[in-house]
Design an enzyme around this catalytic site. Structure first.
Site, PDB file in Angstrom:
ATOM      1  N   GLU A  39      43.022  40.305  42.716  1.00 16.50           N
ATOM      2  CA  GLU A  39      42.244  39.616  41.706  1.00 16.50           C
ATOM      3  C   GLU A  39      43.142  39.063  40.920  1.00 16.50           C
ATOM      4  O   GLU A  39      44.298  39.485  40.404  1.00 16.50           O
ATOM      5  CB  GLU A  39      41.237  40.592  41.088  1.00 16.50           C
ATOM      6  CG  GLU A  39      39.891  40.007  40.818  1.00 16.50           C
ATOM      7  CD  GLU A  39      39.151  39.580  42.258  1.00 16.50           C
ATOM      8  OE1 GLU A  39      39.113  38.567  42.563  1.00 16.50           O
ATOM      9  OE2 GLU A  39      38.627  40.568  42.888  1.00 16.50           O
ATOM     10  N   HIS A  40      43.010  37.786  40.671  1.00 22.28           N
ATOM     11  CA  HIS A  40      43.698  36.850  39.725  1.00 22.28           C
ATOM     12  C   HIS A  40      45.172  36.694  40.295  1.00 22.28           C
ATOM     13  O   HIS A  40      46.017  36.608  39.386  1.00 22.28           O
ATOM     14  CB  HIS A  40      43.804  37.371  38.369  1.00 22.28           C
ATOM     15  CG  HIS A  40      42.399  37.015  37.695  1.00 22.28           C
ATOM     16  ND1 HIS A  40      41.860  35.952  37.285  1.00 22.28           N
ATOM     17  CD2 HIS A  40      41.117  38.043  37.684  1.00 22.28           C
ATOM     18  CE1 HIS A  40      40.743  36.153  36.506  1.00 22.28           C
ATOM     19  NE2 HIS A  40      40.170  37.239  37.103  1.00 22.28           N
ATOM     20  N   THR A  41      45.213  36.878  41.662  1.00 18.02           N
ATOM     21  CA  THR A  41      46.636  36.541  42.346  1.00 18.02           C
ATOM     22  C   THR A  41      46.881  35.058  42.708  1.00 18.02           C
ATOM     23  O   THR A  41      47.732  34.669  42.953  1.00 18.02           O
ATOM     24  CB  THR A  41      46.907  37.669  43.174  1.00 18.02           C
ATOM     25  OG1 THR A  41      45.886  37.955  43.982  1.00 18.02           O
ATOM     26  CG2 THR A  41      47.268  38.815  42.620  1.00 18.02           C
ATOM     27  N   ASP A  42      45.528  34.673  43.183  1.00 18.95           N
ATOM     28  CA  ASP A  42      45.741  33.443  44.086  1.00 18.95           C
ATOM     29  C   ASP A  42      46.071  32.199  43.500  1.00 18.95           C
ATOM     30  O   ASP A  42      46.947  31.648  44.169  1.00 18.95           O
ATOM     31  CB  ASP A  42      44.155  33.166  44.650  1.00 18.95           C
ATOM     32  CG  ASP A  42      43.213  32.694  43.899  1.00 18.95           C
ATOM     33  OD1 ASP A  42      43.208  32.882  42.520  1.00 18.95           O
ATOM     34  OD2 ASP A  42      42.045  32.243  44.402  1.00 18.95           O
ATOM     35  N   SER A 135      29.279  29.357  44.451  1.00 15.94           N
ATOM     36  CA  SER A 135      29.404  28.020  44.068  1.00 15.94           C
ATOM     37  C   SER A 135      30.492  27.239  45.087  1.00 15.94           C
ATOM     38  O   SER A 135      30.388  26.259  45.499  1.00 15.94           O
ATOM     39  CB  SER A 135      30.136  27.721  42.562  1.00 15.94           C
ATOM     40  OG  SER A 135      30.889  28.686  42.349  1.00 15.94           O
ATOM     41  N   ASP A 178      38.330  31.317  47.409  1.00 14.11           N
ATOM     42  CA  ASP A 178      37.062  31.418  47.947  1.00 14.11           C
ATOM     43  C   ASP A 178      36.875  30.493  48.831  1.00 14.11           C
ATOM     44  O   ASP A 178      36.083  30.694  49.902  1.00 14.11           O
ATOM     45  CB  ASP A 178      36.336  30.947  46.642  1.00 14.11           C
ATOM     46  CG  ASP A 178      36.684  31.871  45.447  1.00 14.11           C
ATOM     47  OD1 ASP A 178      37.123  33.014  45.632  1.00 14.11           O
ATOM     48  OD2 ASP A 178      36.249  31.460  44.414  1.00 14.11           O
TER      49      ASP A 178
END
Ligand code: GLA
Length: 411
Positions: A39-42, A135, A178
């Site tokens: 998480e919050h790595t991409d 989204s 995503d």
């Protein structure tokens, strides 16, 4: 309470007839996703490990002979959108769902001079503002429709990069996870995704494993306060990288100058890298850096744990990820922490917030023997206590690793 009921295509066809008139010629669909770990790595160019969900966005449509896009939504809260395709389409007010429709149109017009629009009806069963990427599913489904009717190539990997750029239109400086998983996923598989260049390594999810998705009921609006907090995290990560990379080069810890997270992570082990970071960073910047680097290591380990069908090992990594997101990255909330704790109490092997955080969903790992107890405990200890048992199938379900987006002609 397991998989959600599939869409009744009849309802979508009826809605099309009602709102547009006649019958649609094509169906464009793109799934939501649940991120298992990473998480919050991409946006730091470090790996993630998500899978696509059985829940998706579907658009029944008919191409037009001009550049108008007219899109209705079967959900009442989302007003119809109508605009002309052109490069740099002026956005609606911030937070309007129509911006996720304009985003791919604007980007594809800029890059490929597309001109042909469509009229259609969108139906989605991806919970909104829950960290399940509803989204990006809209962006992908609209993008895929426009690409096909304008004869633009949509090979999943390169198209995912185009769609990730497209989504910047809404103002969140998101990474590319995503769009990549929603376009490129394989049935029954999760994917380890690496960036720059984008690659997907598909990993079979063991048959016994059940990833439970549990919504806290607290919305994580990507477009509101969470957007500013998200963009700030990204800025902090960039700043931390500059500091550490500069320090590593100055004191010659490594022979080369490293300018990206992947380079730093590849150049030395996590312990040495964190020691170097402690020389130059303090406070939140040190915390952000520690989360990002340790989370990347957890992704690598998690892929191995899944190959080995080691449910306990994978669960422990999810717990460690949540702790790091809470104490170092500051993106958890009291509700997320509570759902994580209740899932663990119910027998989950591990649990963590999924998506950007600040609200939204938790993902918990169970197996076929413990999943019943995890679900029951969550209902009794979280949803019933908060009187949130209405629409429980939308709030609590077992994720089915599903295939990526598709575009088809309706016969
Ligand atoms: C949001 C973004 C993704 C990713 C996650 C956090 O979902 O859209 O690109 O950064 O947050 O891992």
């Amino acid at each position: 309470m397991t998989a959600s009921a599939p869409f009744a295509p009849d309802a979508l066809l009826a809605a099309f007839d009602d709102r547009v008139g006649g019958v649609p010629t094509h169906l464009s669909r793109a799934p939501g996703r649940v991120n298992l770990i990473g998480e919050h790595t991409d946006y730091n160019d470090l790996p993630v490990f998500p899978m696509a969900l059985q829940r998706d966005v579907r658009i029944a449509l008919r191409p037009r002979d001009d550049s108008l896009v007219v899109l209705h939504n079967t959900a009442e809260d989302f007003p119809s959108v109508e605009f002309e395709i052109e490069p740099d389409i002026p956005p609606y007010v911030q937070g309007a769902w129509g911006n996720y429709v304009k985003a791919p149109a604007s980007e594809l017009a800029r890059r490929f001079a597309i001109w042909r629009g469509f009229e259609g009806v969108l139906q989605s069963d991806v919970p909104v503002a829950s960290g399940l990427s509803s989204s990006s599913a809209v962006v992908n489904a609209v993008g895929l429709a426009l690409a096909h009717i304008n004869e633009v190539g949509s090979e999943p990997r390169s198209f995912a990069e185009v769609m990730a750029d497209a989504e910047q239109y809404v103002g969140t400086r998101g990474g590319g996870m995503d769009q990549a998983i929603s376009l490129g996923a394989r049935n029954r598989h999760a994917a380890k995704i690496t960036f720059s260049p984008l690659r997907l390594r598909h990993v079979n999810v063991p048959d016994d494993w059940c990833f439970v998705v549990a919504d806290t009921g607290k919305r994580a609006e990507k477009s509101k306060a969470a957007m500013a907090a998200y963009n700030l995290r990204r800025k902090e990560c960039e700043e931390a990288l500059r500091e550490v990379a500069g320090h590593v080069a100055t004191v010659n810890i490594s022979e080369k100058l490293h300018t990206s997270y992947p380079e730093l992570v590849a150049a030395m082990d996590t312990g040495t890298l964190l020691e170097a970071a402690e020389d130059v960073l303090t406070g939140n910047l040190l915390r952000r850096f520690r989360h990002v680097v340790s989370e990347a290591a957890r992704v690598e380990e998690a892929v191995d744990r899944m190959y080995a069908a080691d449910v306990t090992g994978f669960g422990a990594l999810m717990d460690a990820s949540h702790a790091s997101l809470r104490t170092d990255f500051h993106v958890s909330s009291s509700e997320l922490d509570e759902v994580v704790a209740v899932a663990r109490e119910g027998g989950a092997a591990g649990a963590r917030l999924t998506g950007a955080g600040f609200g939204g969903c938790v993902v918990a790992l169970a197996d076929r023997w413990t999943v019943g107890s995890v679900l029951e405990t969550l209902v009794a200890e979280y949803y019933e206590r908060r009187q949130m048992v209405d629409r429980i199938d939308d709030r609590l379900f077992v994720a089915v690793p599903s295939s990526g987006a598709s575009f088809q002609e309706l016969g």
